[in-house]
Design an enzyme around this catalytic site. Sequence first.
Site, short mmCIF file in Angstrom:
data_model
loop_
_atom_site.label_atom_id
_atom_site.label_comp_id
_atom_site.label_asym_id
_atom_site.label_seq_id
_atom_site.Cartn_x
_atom_site.Cartn_y
_atom_site.Cartn_z
N CYS A 46 0.83 -1.22 0.00
CA CYS A 46 0.00 0.00 0.00
C CYS A 46 0.86 1.26 0.00
CB CYS A 46 -0.91 0.02 1.23
SG CYS A 46 -1.99 -1.40 1.36
C1 BEZ Z 1 0.54 -4.59 1.80
O1 BEZ Z 1 0.07 -3.52 1.50
O2 BEZ Z 1 1.75 -4.80 1.73
C2 BEZ Z 1 -0.32 -5.73 2.27
C3 BEZ Z 1 -1.51 -5.45 2.94
C4 BEZ Z 1 -2.27 -6.50 3.39
C5 BEZ Z 1 -1.87 -7.81 3.15
C6 BEZ Z 1 -0.69 -8.06 2.45
C7 BEZ Z 1 0.09 -7.01 2.00
#
Ligand code: BEZ
Length: 212
Positions: A46
């Site tokens: 994210c």
């Molecule tokens: C991420 O943004 O890295 C992420 C968020 C939730 C689960 C897996 C990865």
Amino acid sequence: MATVRLGDIAPDFEAETSQGKIKFHEWLGDSWCILFSHPADFTPVCTTELGTVANYYPEFQKRNVKVIALSVDGVASHMEWIKDINETQNTTVNFPIIADEDKHVAMLYDMMHPNASESFTVRSVFIIGPDKKIKLTLTYPASTGRNFDELLRVIDSLQLTANYSVATPANWKDGDPVVISPSIKDEDIAAKFPKGSERIKPYLRMTPQPNK
Ligand code: BEZ
């Protein structure tokens, strides 16, 4: 839980964001919009996504597209996370992030997929037109960051279709030939497409991109 489909009016809502409270339709005005959810603040994928969108912001502005993100974290969390995004992605996040702690927006837009996660939104994308209708929906898993070049490409295609009677073929890139809409009669093509056309089949007629 609502299902939001192509052609539907984007559900209206009020929400707190990192830039204050908004009434969505009022905030949209007559702009295009990309509304996208992410699973959570302070997560790695994210962080790269929001940084990428911040770096692409001028590209969205050029196309009259407002950008708004969403997660189920609160405003204070968003504000702290934005500092990390700015620092690590060498950018300035200048679009609002909705703080959807009670998940009311996520439920309106069907961003909660309980069999994927009970508590976090999936990676949804909605492109909304100036008529406030849904033009694209897309859902990605938490583990895959989205391709924002592809989203700009879709916006370019949607805006071409909105302004000219054309559609875009597979793997179309800005500047490539486009497809003449099946609703256009052969006898009207010359007047409508002065750059010329090619009639490959009665249903497959191509023309240079009209706005290039
Ligand atoms: C991420 O943004 O890295 C992420 C968020 C939730 C689960 C897996 C990865």
